[in-house]
Design an enzyme around this catalytic site. Structure first.
Site, PDB file in Angstrom:
ATOM      1  N   LYS A  84      59.326  24.866  67.484  1.00 13.16           N
ATOM      2  CA  LYS A  84      59.968  23.615  67.885  1.00 13.16           C
ATOM      3  C   LYS A  84      60.876  23.953  69.050  1.00 13.16           C
ATOM      4  CE  LYS A  84      61.590  23.391  63.622  1.00 13.16           C
ATOM      5  NZ  LYS A  84      61.659  22.114  62.928  1.00 13.16           N
ATOM      6  N   ARG A  85      61.446  22.910  69.727  1.00 15.22           N
ATOM      7  CA  ARG A  85      62.398  23.199  70.783  1.00 15.22           C
ATOM      8  C   ARG A  85      63.531  24.075  70.237  1.00 15.22           C
ATOM      9  NH1 ARG A  85      61.856  20.446  75.703  1.00 15.22           N
ATOM     10  NH2 ARG A  85      63.710  21.651  76.229  1.00 15.22           N
TER      11      ARG A  85
ATOM     12  N   THR B  11      58.495  16.182  63.148  1.00 19.89           N
ATOM     13  CA  THR B  11      57.088  15.803  62.995  1.00 19.89           C
ATOM     14  C   THR B  11      56.223  17.043  62.814  1.00 19.89           C
ATOM     15  OG1 THR B  11      57.077  15.647  65.409  1.00 19.89           O
ATOM     16  CG2 THR B  11      57.100  13.577  64.172  1.00 19.89           C
TER      17      THR B  11
ATOM     18  N   LYS C 219      68.810  23.126  65.172  1.00 21.67           N
ATOM     19  CA  LYS C 219      67.570  23.468  64.462  1.00 21.67           C
ATOM     20  C   LYS C 219      67.667  24.836  63.782  1.00 21.67           C
ATOM     21  CE  LYS C 219      64.741  20.712  67.697  1.00 21.67           C
ATOM     22  NZ  LYS C 219      64.056  19.713  66.858  1.00 21.67           N
TER      23      LYS C 219
ATOM     24  N   HIS D  64      66.101   8.084  68.294  1.00 24.45           N
ATOM     25  CA  HIS D  64      65.555   9.379  67.871  1.00 24.45           C
ATOM     26  C   HIS D  64      66.610  10.458  67.703  1.00 24.45           C
ATOM     27  CE1 HIS D  64      61.273   8.307  68.646  1.00 24.45           C
ATOM     28  NE2 HIS D  64      61.826   7.504  69.543  1.00 24.45           N
TER      29      HIS D  64
ATOM     30  N   LYS E 299      52.792  18.122  60.293  1.00 23.90           N
ATOM     31  CA  LYS E 299      51.547  18.807  60.684  1.00 23.90           C
ATOM     32  C   LYS E 299      51.317  20.015  59.776  1.00 23.90           C
ATOM     33  CE  LYS E 299      52.666  17.183  65.250  1.00 23.90           C
ATOM     34  NZ  LYS E 299      53.424  17.480  66.483  1.00 23.90           N
TER      35      LYS E 299
HETATM   36  C1  26Q Z   1      67.946  12.916  78.219  1.00 24.59           C
HETATM   37  C2  26Q Z   1      68.654  12.848  79.394  1.00 24.59           C
HETATM   38  C3  26Q Z   1      68.123  13.318  80.578  1.00 24.59           C
HETATM   39  C4  26Q Z   1      66.864  13.846  80.552  1.00 24.59           C
HETATM   40  C5  26Q Z   1      66.149  13.905  79.381  1.00 24.59           C
HETATM   41  C6  26Q Z   1      66.683  13.433  78.196  1.00 24.59           C
HETATM   42  C7  26Q Z   1      65.925  13.524  76.929  1.00 24.59           C
HETATM   43  C8  26Q Z   1      64.571  13.798  76.905  1.00 24.59           C
HETATM   44  C9  26Q Z   1      63.896  13.919  75.713  1.00 24.59           C
HETATM   45  C10 26Q Z   1      66.558  13.350  75.714  1.00 24.59           C
HETATM   46  C11 26Q Z   1      65.867  13.462  74.526  1.00 24.59           C
HETATM   47  C12 26Q Z   1      64.514  13.757  74.516  1.00 24.59           C
HETATM   48  C13 26Q Z   1      63.734  13.935  73.287  1.00 24.59           C
HETATM   49  C14 26Q Z   1      64.195  13.819  72.060  1.00 24.59           C
HETATM   50  C15 26Q Z   1      63.353  14.102  70.908  1.00 24.59           C
HETATM   51  O1  26Q Z   1      62.252  14.614  71.020  1.00 24.59           O
HETATM   52  N1  26Q Z   1      63.815  13.773  69.695  1.00 24.59           N
HETATM   53  C16 26Q Z   1      63.032  14.019  68.510  1.00 24.59           C
HETATM   54  O2  26Q Z   1      62.231  12.884  68.260  1.00 24.59           O
HETATM   55  C17 26Q Z   1      61.311  13.127  67.214  1.00 24.59           C
HETATM   56  C18 26Q Z   1      60.412  11.919  67.093  1.00 24.59           C
HETATM   57  O3  26Q Z   1      61.097  10.847  66.541  1.00 24.59           O
HETATM   58  C19 26Q Z   1      62.046  13.432  65.925  1.00 24.59           C
HETATM   59  O4  26Q Z   1      61.091  13.776  64.951  1.00 24.59           O
HETATM   60  C20 26Q Z   1      63.026  14.576  66.121  1.00 24.59           C
HETATM   61  O5  26Q Z   1      63.798  14.747  64.958  1.00 24.59           O
HETATM   62  C21 26Q Z   1      63.919  14.298  67.310  1.00 24.59           C
HETATM   63  O6  26Q Z   1      64.747  15.417  67.582  1.00 24.59           O
END
Ligand code: 26Q
Length: 857
Positions: free
Chosen positions: A590-591, A698, A596, A383, A702
């Site tokens: 978004k985050r 995503t 971004k 991702h 929406k």
């Molecule tokens: C990593 C290390 C320690 C703790 C947490 C994490 C962590 C947690 C969540 C790292 C990444 C995430 C989430 C990533 C994420 O949401 N990526 C997004 O995924 C979407 C679905 O595929 C994409 O549409 C987005 O482009 C992408 O940024």
């Protein structure tokens, strides 16, 4: 020292013969009268309230229990069908499931909304108000977690035997408060008032080991086997959440694990008088599932996070193996044909060495036998394109916490290195690059490489993203195994994001497509009935011709207008800013992350404000800009950007010159339930990441489904959105991913700014402290980042082209009929972005599951 332990077993207690009552129970009624009856029962008997105390929460709770009963009936039937057919199954392993609220979705999918609305009316209650009582289940950060939730919805709707495995965090994503423009984090104790949507299953508790050491002994057959001993164990207690399909009787399962202390007491310590300490130590075990890590990009290396990851992997695999053994005994010959594991990013990748361990150490297989199974049953979804976000675990920590797994990882790597050496003889550099264990004075395990080596499939989440993975991040692996790599463009569920979030638009679509004899069933209560388009989104193409129908456009506009009113009311309540619904609603939620580029958005807003201040307002299009999202608590720059948004907002919103022309609002605590209101009311969707950085996105989908137009870069799924919608119905700007790469090394933002009068003025406003008169210097870091030749996000590079595209947006919006036309065409061509399509792609190429009709009672 001798450690005597008292072990209190919690053995499941099963009655020998099945109870006869089961088949006698008639299905619960789906009519208003039955619902009222059940509601009254729960309200007065289970919760013990009388009608003088119509506390909103108890009303919600009673209604939810009534709905849950109806889910449970279908749940049992579905699971029975899977059991009887002994079908192949997929397990979706994810550290995050961002479910949001459940009540409305349950009613929608059960097709019981109309009678429930009537039932509540008879009780003098309003459904929307009751639904508002529910806390979001915020068990995820953002895109990746919400994707998992949309996928579960699609799997159930497509009647695929897919089960989700995740963690039951006591505290979900933090609640965001805004104080003096700054983000404050508050814990999200979402379970405080109980959770009607889960069923505890203590009988399926699993034991997960940590620490200790490994020993090699010969077993009874003289074979050398590894024993993992002197461990500190933690119990994993499953909680099952029902996942209903849309109008089809299927209910799948999401199983979430809660950490719980073992019931062992260390008697030596106990006898030494430290009873309380012994109990307290047990408490520490329960911390594993206490809180979700609020990072959506990086911050790696925390031991508790690794504990969470292994806890999920081990408990879930043990659960699958337990069921296998109870049905097939020790015969694993068909295990790989019948079971499949999809890894949602590398977070659950401990599943690879853990499956090896369980098959070898617990089920007596050889390495070769275990690897044959493991390497045929695992697939990995990536991702992210940001190299710094790839997970790495320090070998020393990994080995201390999971000594047996480390041995297995080393062995996987040793064998893999031989494969690399065979493929590229003598290419030592290649071996160094591809090694799962990153060498150096401080060794690390590269989790993505571990996942790739074990997987049958590695996929990205949009066309561009998948191509870039092959070209850059995983290039060596692509050269070795080109056939492993594939794309699965993301999608979102139209049930939540259209039918539930935008009932008026859904009804108009149903009427319009239905009037052509496509199975439309009239429904007077506001939500779509059993129409085909919600489960076959390509049918939306039937709307294309209505883009030219003036009377249809009037209806389309009226609905958007109502949705804007609903959104404006929410914003008035949550941020105290008034949005005029005649203005263009320009939204970026978004985050918060530099890639971004919320900052680029703010620069544009400042530019519009500057135009207002200098009187350049001929042919002005009034705009209301909405920004929302959470920053990781340790991400300084992201938090500063939030402060900047709020600082600019307070200047603009209180300036009479801007009144009626421009507004800016930051919505606090952006979450799933907020997006349900936001996406329906947006005119313009901001998807402005630096090209090549957003894997997919995503939210963009929406917005498109709900008729917003997109202003965006050629990044992630934006490219595919533009291709589907037609290039003339999309506002494109910015460098391409290739141009972004080519710019590195000779990027000169100071020059770009100096040569652009508008940009210069914007920077001057920022630098003069116009937005931070009482907090001098607070935006210096932001200003520096814009001027920095090393700015990875190239904000200045895209400023001019962004402002130009926004000009085109403004002009287009004033041509109301044309805008409406484009809006309709966006919805009409959004079918590709249904997660049903995504899941069918996964199933066709990777999972190969049968569709299983649920038994009807
Ligand atoms: C990593 C290390 C320690 C703790 C947490 C994490 C962590 C947690 C969540 C790292 C990444 C995430 C989430 C990533 C994420 O949401 N990526 C997004 O995924 C979407 C679905 O595929 C994409 O549409 C987005 O482009 C992408 O940024």
């Amino acid at each position: 020292m001798n450690h005597w332990r008292v072990i209190i077993h919690t053995k499941p207690f099963f009655v020998k013969s099945p109870l006869a009552i089961e088949t006698e129970v008639p299905q619960l009624g789906m009519d208003a009268e039955s619902i009222v009856q059940d509601f009254r029962h729960y309200f007065s008997h289970t919760l013990g309230w009388d009608t003088k105390h119509l506390v909103a929460h108890h009303v919600y709770s009673s209604l939810s229990h009534s709905m849950r009963d109806r889910l449970v009936e279908r749940w049992k039937n579905t699971q029975a069908a899977y059991r009887e057919q002994n079908c192949r199954r997929t397990f979706y392993l994810s550290l995050e499931f961002l479910m949001g609220r459940t009540l409305g979705n349950a009613m929608l999918n059960l097709d019981i909304e109309a009678s429930t609305t009537e039932a509540l009316r008879n009780l003098g209650l309003v459904l929307e108000e009751v639904a508002e009582q529910e806390n979001d289940a915020g068990l995820g950060n953002g895109g990746l977690g919400r994707l998992a939730a949309c996928f579960l919805d699609s799997c159930a709707t497509l009647q695929l035997p897919v089960m989700g495995y995740g963690l039951r965090y006591e505290y979900g994503m933090f609640r965001q408060k805004i104080d003096n423009g700054y983000q404050l984090e508050e814990p999200d104790h979402w379970l405080r008032n109980g959770n009607p949507w889960e069923i505890e299953r203590p009988e399926f508790t699993a034991r997960v080991k940590f620490g200790g050491q490994t020993e090699l002994h010969k077993d009874a057959h003289g074979r050398l086997r590894a024993y993992w001993k002197y461990t500190n164990d933690v119990m994993a207690v499953p909680y099952d959440v029902p996942i209903p399909g849309y109008h089809n009787g299927t209910v799948n399962t999401l199983r979430l694990w809660k950490a719980s202390a073992t019931e062992e007491f260390d008697l030596s310590e106990f006898n030494a008088g430290s009873y309380a300490e012994a109990v307290a130590a047990k408490n520490a075990a329960e911390h594993i599932t206490m809180v979700l890590y609020p990072n959506d990009a990086s911050e790696n290396g925390k031991e508790l996070r690794l504990r969470q990851q292994y806890f999920l992997a081990s408990a879930s695999l043990q659960d699958v193996l337990r069921q296998w053994v109870s049905n097939h005994g020790d015969d694993f010959s068909e295990f790989a044909e019948k079971n499949f594991f999809q890894l949602n990013d590398t977070h659950p990748t401990c599943a690879v060495p853990e499956l090896m361990r369980l098959l070898m150490d617990e089920h007596g297989m050889t390495w070769e036998e275990a690897w044959k199974i493991t390497s045929r049953t695992v697939a990995y979804t990536n991702h992210t394109l940001l190299p710094e976000a790839l997970e790495r675990w320090s070998v020393s920590m990994f080995g201390r916490l999971l000594p047996r797994l480390l041995e297995i990882v080393y062995e996987i790597n040793a064998r893999f290195m031989k494969v690399v050496a065979l493929h590229w003889p003598g290419d030592v550099e290649r071996q160094r690059r591809m090694s799962i264990v990153e060498e150096g004075h401080d060794q690390h395990i590269r989790m993505a490489y571990l996942a790739i080596v074990a997987s049958v499939s590695v996929n990205g989440v949009a066309e561009l993203h998948s191509e870039l993975l092959k070209k850059y991040l995983f290039r060596d692996f692509f050269e070795l195994w080109p056939k492993k790599f594939n794309n699965k463009t993301n999608g979102v569920t139209p049930r939540r994001w259209m039918a539930w979030a935008n009932p008026a638009l859904s009804n108009l679509i149903t009427h319009t497509l239905g009037s052509e004899g496509k199975g439309w069933v009239a429904n007077m209560v506001g939500h779509a009935a059993s129409e085909g388009w919600l489960i076959d989104m390509d049918k939306l193409k039937g709307l294309v011709k209505y883009a030219d129908d003036a009377s249809f456009r009037v209806k389309w506009r009226a609905i958007k207008q109502d949705n804007k009113t609903r959104l404006a009311e929410m914003l008035q309540r949550d941020c105290g800013v008034e949005f005029n619904t005649n203005a263009l609603f320009d939204v970026q939620v978004k985050r918060i992350h530099e890639y971004k580029r919320q900052l680029l958005n703010v620069l544009h807003v400042i530019h519009l404000y500057d135009r207002i201040k200098r009187g350049d307002t001929a042919d002005w299009t009034p705009r209301c800009v909405l920004i929302g999202g959470k920053a990781a608590p340790g991400y300084k720059m992201a938090k500063r950007i939030i402060k900047l948004v709020n600082a600019v907002a307070s200047v603009i919103n209180s300036d009479p010159d801007a009144e009626g022309l421009l507004k800016l609002a930051f919505i606090p605590d952006y979450r799933v339930s907020a997006m349900e209101v936001i996406c329906a009311g947006a005119d313009l969707s901001e998807q402005i990441s630096t090209a090549g950085k957003e894997a997919s996105g995503t939210g963009n989908m929406k917005f498109m489904m709900n008729g917003a137009l997109t202003i965006g870069t050629l990044d992630g799924a934006n490219i595919e959105i533009r291709d589907e919608a037609g290039h003339e119905n999309f506002f494109l700007f910015g460098l391409t991913a290739e141009e972004v790469e080519a710019t590195r090394g000779h990027y000169n933002p100071a020059k770009i700014i100096a040569e652009d009068e508008d940009f210069k003025r914007v920077m001057h406003l920022l630098e003069s402290g116009h937005f931070n008169l009482f907090e001098p210097g607070i935006f210096d870091s932001i200003i520096q980042s814009i001027y920095s030749p090393a700015d990875p996000w190239l904000t200045a590079a895209d400023f001019r082209s962004y402002v130009q595209a926004q000009r085109e947006v403004s002009n287009a919006y004033r041509d109301t009929e044309h805008w409406t036309r484009m809006s309709i065409l966006n919805t009409a061509t959004s079918g590709k972005f249904s997660s049903d399509r995504t899941i069918l792609d996964y199933n066709r190429d990777i999972w190969h599951l049968p569709q299983v009709e649920a038994k009807q009672n």
